[in-house]
Scaffold this active site. Structure first.
Site, PDB file in Angstrom:
ATOM      1  N   ASP A 126      16.805  26.311  96.843  1.00  0.00           N
ATOM      2  CA  ASP A 126      17.409  25.810  98.079  1.00  0.00           C
ATOM      3  C   ASP A 126      17.528  26.996  99.022  1.00  0.00           C
ATOM      4  O   ASP A 126      17.505  28.161  98.597  1.00  0.00           O
ATOM      5  CB  ASP A 126      18.820  25.241  97.772  1.00  0.00           C
ATOM      6  CG  ASP A 126      19.303  24.250  98.807  1.00  0.00           C
ATOM      7  OD1 ASP A 126      19.405  23.049  98.484  1.00  0.00           O
ATOM      8  OD2 ASP A 126      19.578  24.671  99.958  1.00  0.00           O
ATOM      9  N   ASP A 134      13.144  29.173 101.560  1.00  0.00           N
ATOM     10  CA  ASP A 134      12.976  28.125 102.571  1.00  0.00           C
ATOM     11  C   ASP A 134      11.712  27.328 102.228  1.00  0.00           C
ATOM     12  O   ASP A 134      10.602  27.869 102.265  1.00  0.00           O
ATOM     13  CB  ASP A 134      12.843  28.790 103.952  1.00  0.00           C
ATOM     14  CG  ASP A 134      12.636  27.776 105.077  1.00  0.00           C
ATOM     15  OD1 ASP A 134      12.332  26.594 104.794  1.00  0.00           O
ATOM     16  OD2 ASP A 134      12.765  28.185 106.244  1.00  0.00           O
ATOM     17  N   TYR A 178      12.665  11.982 111.531  1.00  0.00           N
ATOM     18  CA  TYR A 178      13.038  11.731 110.127  1.00  0.00           C
ATOM     19  C   TYR A 178      12.194  10.586 109.569  1.00  0.00           C
ATOM     20  O   TYR A 178      11.644  10.676 108.465  1.00  0.00           O
ATOM     21  CB  TYR A 178      14.533  11.392 110.052  1.00  0.00           C
ATOM     22  CG  TYR A 178      15.053  11.275 108.632  1.00  0.00           C
ATOM     23  CD1 TYR A 178      15.315  12.421 107.878  1.00  0.00           C
ATOM     24  CD2 TYR A 178      15.289  10.036 108.049  1.00  0.00           C
ATOM     25  CE1 TYR A 178      15.789  12.332 106.577  1.00  0.00           C
ATOM     26  CE2 TYR A 178      15.762   9.936 106.753  1.00  0.00           C
ATOM     27  CZ  TYR A 178      16.015  11.080 106.015  1.00  0.00           C
ATOM     28  OH  TYR A 178      16.482  10.980 104.726  1.00  0.00           O
ATOM     29  N   LYS A 198       9.490  10.843 106.531  1.00  0.00           N
ATOM     30  CA  LYS A 198       9.662  10.115 105.261  1.00  0.00           C
ATOM     31  C   LYS A 198       8.508   9.126 105.020  1.00  0.00           C
ATOM     32  O   LYS A 198       8.139   8.865 103.875  1.00  0.00           O
ATOM     33  CB  LYS A 198      11.017   9.414 105.225  1.00  0.00           C
ATOM     34  CG  LYS A 198      12.191  10.398 105.167  1.00  0.00           C
ATOM     35  CD  LYS A 198      12.117  11.296 103.929  1.00  0.00           C
ATOM     36  CE  LYS A 198      13.281  12.259 103.809  1.00  0.00           C
ATOM     37  NZ  LYS A 198      13.212  13.095 102.590  1.00  0.00           N
ATOM     38  N   THR A 216      26.240  11.565 100.191  1.00  0.00           N
ATOM     39  CA  THR A 216      26.025  12.999  99.964  1.00  0.00           C
ATOM     40  C   THR A 216      26.594  13.729 101.186  1.00  0.00           C
ATOM     41  O   THR A 216      26.899  13.095 102.209  1.00  0.00           O
ATOM     42  CB  THR A 216      24.519  13.312  99.866  1.00  0.00           C
ATOM     43  OG1 THR A 216      23.928  13.042 101.141  1.00  0.00           O
ATOM     44  CG2 THR A 216      23.831  12.485  98.793  1.00  0.00           C
TER      45      THR A 216
END
Ligand SMILES: NC(=O)c1ccc[n+]([C@@H]2O[C@H](COP(=O)([O-])OP(=O)(O)OC[C@H]3O[C@@H](n4cnc5c(N)ncnc54)[C@H](O)[C@@H]3O)[C@@H](O)[C@H]2O)c1
Length: 261
Positions: A39, A62, A155, A159, A190
């Protein structure tokens, strides 16, 4: 998860500092796998690994940067030996604004992390998996990879892209023993979604109303499907995008799916 034993298997999980990646790290470690988490959040991956017990590793970097990805894969290979399983969970949300106002730099950053990061990590682990004739990759797409979410254009594109490369890689690498699948989660509680709710960009009640199960998912409910897809129980599943969305994408009526106050 009961019945899944991944003893002797080594897994690399991107985005392992938080949310679905962190929950997956716990599920895989509990199933006997050795886990490396990566991460951009250094402290977060150390915390994840501390919670897993011995023989697990944290590697920062990254995922959108090819040099970093090469270093991550090298370090994971040295720590684990082979990488048998890759989970691509690193990702960022969209800014959630009118598409005509979206800056191209923001668009590009979201595509770089969510889509290019998934491509780079998959490409980097595959060289060795293909040589060994064995491997498994599980990508984290989204309901935004199946339907269009207004004001989340980058986004949604990223996806859909993740779903697309899941299929192309599955089609290309299946013959060499490497399975590639994806989960398409609905709304999961989350830190990513909690931030969007607390900043007023998402309305939790509206999300619940729109979801036939009448609630958001826990990260663990996504991690368990990822674990299943990486296990022998899923040995003939390849190129699938599995919605884990409480019925969100199955719902087609005009009004809310459930009534709540
Ligand atoms: N939470 C949801 O409702 C939901 C729904 C569908 C799909 N997803 C997808 O699930 C995945 C995990 O999301 P989450 O909800 O657990 O979010 P999260 O924010 O809790 O975790 C995402 C992790 O990715 C890491 N990350 C971000 N940019 C990175 C980079 N450039 N390099 C390396 N790591 C980076 C973050 O530091 C973070 O630890 C994402 O791909 C997200 O798009 C989430």
């Amino acid at each position: 998860m009961v019945g899944i034993d991944l003893t002797g298997r080594n897994v690399l999980i991107t985005g392992g500092a938080s949310g679905i990646g962190k929950a997956s790290a716990k599920s895989f470690a509990a199933s006997g796998a050795r886990v490396a988490v990566t991460d951009i959040d250094r402290d977060g991956i150390q915390e994840t690994v501390r919670g897993l017990g011995n023989e697990h590793f944290a590697i920062d970097g990254d995922i959108s940067n090819k040099n970093d990805v090469d270093k991550i894969i090298k370090a994971a290979g040295e720590a684990l030996g082979n990488i048998d399983i890759l989970i691509n969970s690193a990702g960022v949300s969209d800014v959630i604004m009118s598409t005509v106002d979206q800056e191209v730099e923001t668009w590009q950053r979201i595509i770089d992390i969510n889509l290019t990061g998934t491509f780079l990590a998959s490409q980097a682990v595959a060289t060795d998996m293909l040589k060994r004739g064995n491997g498994c990759i599980v990508n984290v797409s989204s309901i935004a990879g199946l339907v269009g979410l207004p004001r989340r254009n980058a986004y949604t594109a990223s996806k859909h892209g993740v779903a697309g490369i899941t299929k192309t890689l599955a089609a290309e690498w299946g013959i060499s023993g490497v399975r590639v699948n994806a989960v398409a989660p609905g709304y999961v509680l989350t830190p990513m979604v909690a931030d969007l709710i607390s900043s007023g960009k998402l309305d939790e009640k509206n999300l619940v109303r729109r979801t036939p199960l009448g609630r958001l998912a826990s990260p663990n409910e996504i991690a368990e499907v990822i674990l299943f897809l990486a296990s022998k129980l899923a040995s003939y599943i390849n190129g699938a995008i599995i919605p884990v969305d409480g019925g969100y994408t199955a719902y087609g009526a005009a009004g809310p799916a459930v009534e709540i106050e």
